[in-house]
Design a protein around this motif. Structure first.
Motif, PDB file in Angstrom:
ATOM      1  N   ARG A 251       0.402   5.944   7.950  1.00  0.00           N
ATOM      2  CA  ARG A 251      -0.295   6.228   9.213  1.00  0.00           C
ATOM      3  C   ARG A 251      -0.503   7.730   9.381  1.00  0.00           C
ATOM      4  N   GLU A 252       0.471   8.520   8.967  1.00  0.00           N
ATOM      5  CA  GLU A 252       0.309   9.970   9.058  1.00  0.00           C
ATOM      6  C   GLU A 252      -0.868  10.438   8.213  1.00  0.00           C
ATOM      7  N   ARG A 253      -1.093   9.759   7.095  1.00  0.00           N
ATOM      8  CA  ARG A 253      -2.195  10.139   6.210  1.00  0.00           C
ATOM      9  C   ARG A 253      -3.546   9.641   6.706  1.00  0.00           C
ATOM     10  N   LEU A 254      -3.584   8.387   7.115  1.00  0.00           N
ATOM     11  CA  LEU A 254      -4.863   7.746   7.412  1.00  0.00           C
ATOM     12  C   LEU A 254      -5.219   7.725   8.892  1.00  0.00           C
ATOM     13  N   LEU A 255      -4.216   7.644   9.743  1.00  0.00           N
ATOM     14  CA  LEU A 255      -4.443   7.530  11.184  1.00  0.00           C
ATOM     15  C   LEU A 255      -3.619   8.558  11.943  1.00  0.00           C
ATOM     16  N   PRO A 256      -3.769   9.827  11.613  1.00  0.00           N
ATOM     17  CA  PRO A 256      -2.938  10.859  12.245  1.00  0.00           C
ATOM     18  C   PRO A 256      -3.212  10.966  13.739  1.00  0.00           C
ATOM     19  N   GLU A 257      -2.154  11.263  14.485  1.00  0.00           N
ATOM     20  CA  GLU A 257      -2.286  11.426  15.928  1.00  0.00           C
ATOM     21  C   GLU A 257      -2.111  12.878  16.351  1.00  0.00           C
ATOM     22  N   THR A 258      -1.955  13.759  15.380  1.00  0.00           N
ATOM     23  CA  THR A 258      -1.785  15.175  15.686  1.00  0.00           C
ATOM     24  C   THR A 258      -3.087  15.748  16.242  1.00  0.00           C
ATOM     25  N   PRO A 259      -3.012  16.522  17.324  1.00  0.00           N
ATOM     26  CA  PRO A 259      -4.231  17.130  17.884  1.00  0.00           C
ATOM     27  C   PRO A 259      -4.972  17.938  16.824  1.00  0.00           C
ATOM     28  N   GLY A 260      -6.276  17.780  16.786  1.00  0.00           N
ATOM     29  CA  GLY A 260      -7.085  18.510  15.822  1.00  0.00           C
ATOM     30  C   GLY A 260      -7.310  17.767  14.520  1.00  0.00           C
TER      31      GLY A 260
ATOM     32  N   CYS B  47       0.809  -1.223   0.000  1.00  0.00           N
ATOM     33  CA  CYS B  47       0.000   0.000   0.000  1.00  0.00           C
ATOM     34  C   CYS B  47       0.838   1.267   0.000  1.00  0.00           C
ATOM     35  N   GLY B  48       2.162   1.144   0.085  1.00  0.00           N
ATOM     36  CA  GLY B  48       3.011   2.325   0.032  1.00  0.00           C
ATOM     37  C   GLY B  48       2.718   3.288   1.157  1.00  0.00           C
ATOM     38  N   SER B  49       2.691   4.565   0.830  1.00  0.00           N
ATOM     39  CA  SER B  49       2.418   5.567   1.861  1.00  0.00           C
ATOM     40  C   SER B  49       0.941   5.919   1.936  1.00  0.00           C
ATOM     41  N   GLY B  50       0.097   5.054   1.370  1.00  0.00           N
ATOM     42  CA  GLY B  50      -1.325   5.112   1.669  1.00  0.00           C
ATOM     43  C   GLY B  50      -2.213   5.958   0.778  1.00  0.00           C
ATOM     44  N   LEU B  51      -1.689   6.487  -0.318  1.00  0.00           N
ATOM     45  CA  LEU B  51      -2.512   7.361  -1.145  1.00  0.00           C
ATOM     46  C   LEU B  51      -3.697   6.609  -1.764  1.00  0.00           C
ATOM     47  N   SER B  52      -3.452   5.407  -2.282  1.00  0.00           N
ATOM     48  CA  SER B  52      -4.550   4.651  -2.885  1.00  0.00           C
ATOM     49  C   SER B  52      -5.610   4.289  -1.847  1.00  0.00           C
ATOM     50  N   LEU B  53      -5.180   3.984  -0.635  1.00  0.00           N
ATOM     51  CA  LEU B  53      -6.134   3.682   0.442  1.00  0.00           C
ATOM     52  C   LEU B  53      -6.945   4.919   0.809  1.00  0.00           C
ATOM     53  N   LEU B  54      -6.284   6.049   0.862  1.00  0.00           N
ATOM     54  CA  LEU B  54      -6.966   7.291   1.207  1.00  0.00           C
ATOM     55  C   LEU B  54      -8.062   7.607   0.195  1.00  0.00           C
ATOM     56  N   MET B  55      -7.765   7.378  -1.088  1.00  0.00           N
ATOM     57  CA  MET B  55      -8.748   7.655  -2.137  1.00  0.00           C
ATOM     58  C   MET B  55      -9.936   6.707  -2.036  1.00  0.00           C
ATOM     59  N   ALA B  56      -9.676   5.436  -1.709  1.00  0.00           N
ATOM     60  CA  ALA B  56     -10.772   4.476  -1.556  1.00  0.00           C
ATOM     61  C   ALA B  56     -11.601   4.802  -0.319  1.00  0.00           C
TER      62      ALA B  56
END
Length: 284
Positions: A90-99, A60-69
């Motif tokens: 994980r930064e793209r799909l499951l971010p832990e940054t507040p907000g 899945c690489g860095s998740g771009l295709s998953l994000l689009m789906a």
């Protein structure tokens, strides 16, 4: 390209090149992966990906295709052999940054496809392997192993999508990829680039016990802001690892820069039209 293109297999002979894997993953995410967006869109549109879809993304690489789906409402699960790329996914799909808000329908699993199994969960309706094959000698063997683990987790008749490079005469990047073959020649191993063959995808599907159910071609031009970005993006695919093992990164950068000159426009940007193939197969 990755848009990728492609697989991060290290050569079987010789020492592996010294590569900053985090920087390479970032180059893939920021430069190269987007080149495959037309491929992702074409497949998702054809298969009507939406809320009823349970998707397993192999490599899945860095998740771009998953994000689009996931944006279409699909429940997505991704696996990849690169910890560095998974960190970015994980930064793209499951971010832990507040907000920020993680995708509730997204899951990323370290390990192999078999590790994505969930007791009692319905089978996957779609399995994707978007990293294009047919560019490294022997690259289909690794994909065959992933499919052997993944297809038992899918429902009967589920779609399995394989992707590959189109004919070399339809891919401007093929002339640049020949640099990898030339520089890696001293190693003569299975990690060097080769031109795509017409039946690459069908051969993989047959060996995996899948039934072909349609195919298509998609224009995926590779466009870069400048030659430096093009060099970084292409190296992030892993297709030049054998060349870097046989020579060094400085030599690969030099040869790549020269090969890219014919594709550089007056404004400094680099543009290479390409065609990629995809095959839709079905689980028995």
């Amino acid at each position: 390209m990755t848009p990728t293109l492609v697989r991060q297999h290290l050569p079987h002979a010789g020492a592996a090149p010294r590569v900053d894997l985090r920087a390479r993953a970032r180059d893939w995410s920021e430069i190269q992966e987007r080149m495959l967006v037309p491929l992702y869109e074409a497949v998702y549109e054809r298969l009507e990906v939406g809320p009823a879809t349970r998707l397993l993304g192999l490599g899945c690489g860095s998740g771009l295709s998953l994000l689009m789906a996931a944006a279409r409402g699909a429940a997505v699960t991704g696996v990849d052999a690169s910890p560095e790329r998974m960190t970015l996914a994980r930064e793209r799909l499951l971010p832990e940054t507040p907000g920020t808000h993680p995708r509730p329908n997204a899951r990323l699993v370290d390990g192999s496809p078999r590790d994505t199994a969930e007791p009692g969960a319905p089978g996957y309706t779609l399995v994707t392997a978007f990293e294009p094959i047919g560019c490294l000698a022997g690259d289909s063997e690794g994909l065959g192993g992933l499919l052997a683990e993944a297809t038992p987790l899918a429902r009967r008749g589920a779609a399995v999508v394989l992707a590959g490079w189109g004919p070399p005469e339809r891919c401007a990047t093929a002339s640049v990829m020949r640099v990898a073959t030339k520089l890696a020649e001293p190693l003569r191993n299975s990690g060097s680039w080769r031109p795509a063959c017409r039946d690459d995808l069908e051969d993989v599907a047959q060996r995996a016990g899948l039934e072909p159910d349609g195919s298509g071609r998609v224009a995926c031009p590779f466009g870069y802001a400048d030659v430096d970005s093009a060099v970084r993006g292409l190296k992030s695919t892993g297709l030049f690892d054998a060349a870097m093992t046989a020579t060094d990164q400085v030599q690969v950068d030099k040869e790549l820069t020269e090969a890219l000159h014919p594709h550089q426009r007056q404004d400094g940007t680099v543009w290479m039209p390409n065609v990629f193939r995809y095959l839709i197969a079905r689980t028995p």
